[in-house]
Design a protein around this motif. Structure first.
Motif, PDB file in Angstrom:
ATOM      1  N   MET A 347       0.017  -0.968   0.178  1.00 14.84           N
ATOM      2  CA  MET A 347      -0.205  -0.174  -0.447  1.00 14.84           C
ATOM      3  C   MET A 347       1.077   0.981   0.023  1.00 14.84           C
ATOM      4  O   MET A 347       1.863   1.945   1.199  1.00 14.84           O
ATOM      5  N   ASP A 348       0.437   2.277  -0.699  1.00 22.59           N
ATOM      6  CA  ASP A 348       1.181   3.532  -0.598  1.00 22.59           C
ATOM      7  C   ASP A 348       1.147   4.400   0.243  1.00 22.59           C
ATOM      8  O   ASP A 348       0.944   5.232   0.104  1.00 22.59           O
ATOM      9  N   VAL A 349       0.578   3.783   1.636  1.00 24.03           N
ATOM     10  CA  VAL A 349      -0.318   4.619   2.839  1.00 24.03           C
ATOM     11  C   VAL A 349       0.679   3.789   4.024  1.00 24.03           C
ATOM     12  O   VAL A 349       1.131   2.603   3.727  1.00 24.03           O
ATOM     13  N   ILE A 373      -9.119   0.860   4.770  1.00 29.30           N
ATOM     14  CA  ILE A 373      -7.438   1.472   3.364  1.00 29.30           C
ATOM     15  C   ILE A 373      -7.627  -0.394   1.849  1.00 29.30           C
ATOM     16  O   ILE A 373      -7.556   0.300   0.740  1.00 29.30           O
ATOM     17  N   GLU A 374      -6.874  -1.332   2.880  1.00 29.19           N
ATOM     18  CA  GLU A 374      -6.462  -2.718   2.111  1.00 29.19           C
ATOM     19  C   GLU A 374      -7.424  -2.756   1.275  1.00 29.19           C
ATOM     20  O   GLU A 374      -7.266  -3.343   0.294  1.00 29.19           O
ATOM     21  N   ASP A 381     -12.055  -0.027  -5.403  1.00 27.46           N
ATOM     22  CA  ASP A 381     -12.179   1.048  -5.230  1.00 27.46           C
ATOM     23  C   ASP A 381     -11.403   2.645  -5.242  1.00 27.46           C
ATOM     24  O   ASP A 381     -12.529   3.835  -5.308  1.00 27.46           O
ATOM     25  N   ILE A 382     -10.323   2.538  -4.794  1.00 32.19           N
ATOM     26  CA  ILE A 382     -10.017   3.864  -4.095  1.00 32.19           C
ATOM     27  C   ILE A 382      -8.719   2.716  -5.341  1.00 32.19           C
ATOM     28  O   ILE A 382      -7.866   2.054  -5.285  1.00 32.19           O
ATOM     29  N   GLN A 383      -7.354   4.029  -6.331  1.00 32.17           N
ATOM     30  CA  GLN A 383      -6.286   3.436  -6.368  1.00 32.17           C
ATOM     31  C   GLN A 383      -5.385   2.962  -5.571  1.00 32.17           C
ATOM     32  O   GLN A 383      -5.752   4.505  -4.908  1.00 32.17           O
ATOM     33  N   ASN A 384      -4.265   2.339  -5.413  1.00 30.00           N
ATOM     34  CA  ASN A 384      -3.306   2.831  -4.710  1.00 30.00           C
ATOM     35  C   ASN A 384      -2.071   3.850  -4.796  1.00 30.00           C
ATOM     36  O   ASN A 384      -0.730   3.690  -5.537  1.00 30.00           O
ATOM     37  N   TRP A 392     -10.241  10.044  -0.467  1.00 34.78           N
ATOM     38  CA  TRP A 392     -10.574   9.548  -0.524  1.00 34.78           C
ATOM     39  C   TRP A 392     -11.177   8.703   1.097  1.00 34.78           C
ATOM     40  O   TRP A 392     -12.631   9.285   1.241  1.00 34.78           O
ATOM     41  N   LEU A 393     -10.339   9.131   1.788  1.00 34.11           N
ATOM     42  CA  LEU A 393     -10.508   9.243   3.427  1.00 34.11           C
ATOM     43  C   LEU A 393     -11.278  10.171   4.113  1.00 34.11           C
ATOM     44  O   LEU A 393     -12.187  10.167   4.862  1.00 34.11           O
ATOM     45  N   ILE A 394     -10.861  10.920   3.820  1.00 32.06           N
ATOM     46  CA  ILE A 394     -11.541  12.461   4.113  1.00 32.06           C
ATOM     47  C   ILE A 394     -13.259  12.969   3.452  1.00 32.06           C
ATOM     48  O   ILE A 394     -14.022  12.953   3.873  1.00 32.06           O
ATOM     49  N   ARG A 395     -12.914  12.170   2.247  1.00 31.79           N
ATOM     50  CA  ARG A 395     -14.311  12.367   1.893  1.00 31.79           C
ATOM     51  C   ARG A 395     -15.222  11.421   2.888  1.00 31.79           C
ATOM     52  O   ARG A 395     -16.604  11.474   2.918  1.00 31.79           O
ATOM     53  N   CYS A 396     -14.614   9.730   2.918  1.00 37.84           N
ATOM     54  CA  CYS A 396     -15.778   9.201   4.112  1.00 37.84           C
ATOM     55  C   CYS A 396     -15.386  10.048   5.450  1.00 37.84           C
ATOM     56  O   CYS A 396     -16.572   9.088   6.200  1.00 37.84           O
TER      57      CYS A 396
END
Length: 399
Positions: A347-349, A373-374, A381-384, A392-396
């Motif tokens: 993961m890029d995070v 996220i994983e 649902d999201i790009q890595n 995406w996290l902020i929207r969620c």
């Protein structure tokens, strides 16, 4: 003659130049006559271990009390064993004493089966005093001399006979089979690790089904760890087209058919003294096989299992269902190969990134967020990508 014999000829030349006899012996000669792959060769000689060590500058004492010296030559190693006879056997496995001799035939006389009692010189000429070539041509497993005596000397030969049924697709000669059947209780005297080594080779042999059938017909299975009360389940194993499965897959098939669950699996495998790593891999295969028998793979199960377990599970599923594995195996492996990540550290995070973004301390929420996220990346649902994940996290969090 071909490799690896050709590379080993200088060893024989040096022994002969020093005035001793030397021959290729054992399984390598048998497999050469069968056109089977040969991994290494064994050499028997009239030279004593002390004399062998005087001829070769680089040696290792790996079994010198029984006449075996490991000779290191041109980045390879060769087991060189002195012709020998063996005294009375103790504990149905080891001779009380070994005597070094100078006569090849007397050395070949002590071997287990006639197909393994053939010697070959450096020119490819065969020395076959016990008609091992005929046994090979007729595809017969027959002891050298009295079967009763050979099995009494070393009870592990009982397992070796059945293993050769599987590996070579040979049949056990009638007198040899009769003695084997009568003497199977002697296996109680053999270390589990040695039995396991033969059993595993048997499981992955070309003719494993017939070998298991012999285990049942001779009652040999009752003297193997954990199998005494599982005759009916073993009869089911015979019916499966399991040719081509590897060692761990065969253990998994066996355990699945035995209907062992959870802790029972570990107890069974520990009784066989399998390495912990193998036990864990088998348990993982069984976990996903149980699920696969009920439903198709989910994306997350593919990801969690990993490529090797997906492959093993799908092969076993095809065996149990009687399907052709190629189409389904390639289908699921392709889906696995197309997953955007194969493990969490792809993961890029990181957790540190998330703490920084939300200005919060670590805790259970962080683990939950990383899992979220994983799964979203795996599901597509999201790009890595770090920035995309942050957005995406902020929207969620705002929902």
């Amino acid at each position: 003659m071909n490799e690896p014999f050709l590379s080993a000829i200088p060893i024989i030349n040096k022994l002969e130049a020093a005035g001793f006899q030397a021959y290729f012996v054992g399984g390598s000669v048998r497999d050469y006559l069968l056109n089977r792959p040969i991994s290494d060769v064994d050499i028997a000689t009239s030279a004593t271990p002390k004399e062998v060590k005087e001829i070769f500058p680089r040696t290792v004492d790996i079994g010198i009390e029984h006449g075996t010296v490991l000779v290191l030559y041109q980045n390879r190693s060769y087991e060189v064993t002195t012709f020998r006879t063996e005294g009375e056997y103790q504990d149905y496995r080891r001779p009380k004493e070994v005597s070094f001799i100078r006569i090849l035939d007397d050395d070949l006389k002590r071997r287990d089966f006639t197909m393994n009692a053939i010697a070959m010189d450096r020119n490819g000429q065969l020395i076959d005093p016990f008609n091992g070539q005929a046994a090979i041509q007729n595809k017969v497993i027959q002891t050298v001399g009295s079967a009763k005596e050979r099995f009494h000397e070393d009870a592990l030969r009982i397992m070796r006979a059945v293993r050769f049924v599987s590996q070579l697709s040979f049949a056990i000669e009638s007198d040899t089979l009769q003695a084997l059947t009568k003497l199977v209780p002697l296996l109680k005297n053999i270390a589990v690790e040695r039995i396991r080594a033969e059993f595993e080779k048997m499981l992955v042999g070309e003719n494993g089904n017939n070998a298991i059938r012999i285990l049942l017909e001779t009652q040999l299975y009752a003297y193997l760890p954990g199998l005494k009360n599982h005759k009916s389940q073993l009869e089911k194993v015979i019916c499966f087209p399991f040719k081509g499965l590897n060692k761990l897959e065969m253990w998994s098939l066996l355990l699945f058919t035995l209907l062992l669950k959870d802790k029972e699996v570990e107890v069974f495998l520990r009784e066989w003294k399998l390495p912990v790593k193998d036990i864990k891999q088998i348990q993982q295969i069984l976990f996903y096989l149980e699920k696969r028998m009920e439903q198709e793979w989910s994306i997350y199960d593919l990801y969690s299992a990993g490529r090797n377990t997906v492959s093993s599970t799908e092969k076993l599923y095809s065996v149990l269902k009687g399907h052709t594995e190629e189409d389904s195996l390639s289908y699921w492996l392709q889906i696995y190969d197309e997953l955007p990540i194969k493990q969490r550290n792809n993961m890029d995070v990181t957790g540190r990134d998330i703490i920084e973004w939300f200005q919060s301390e670590g805790g259970p929420w962080l683990k939950d967020t990383l899992l979220k996220i994983e799964y979203a990346i795996i599901a597509g649902d999201i790009q890595n990508d770090k920035e995309k994940i942050k957005e995406w996290l902020i929207r969620c969090s705002q929902k």
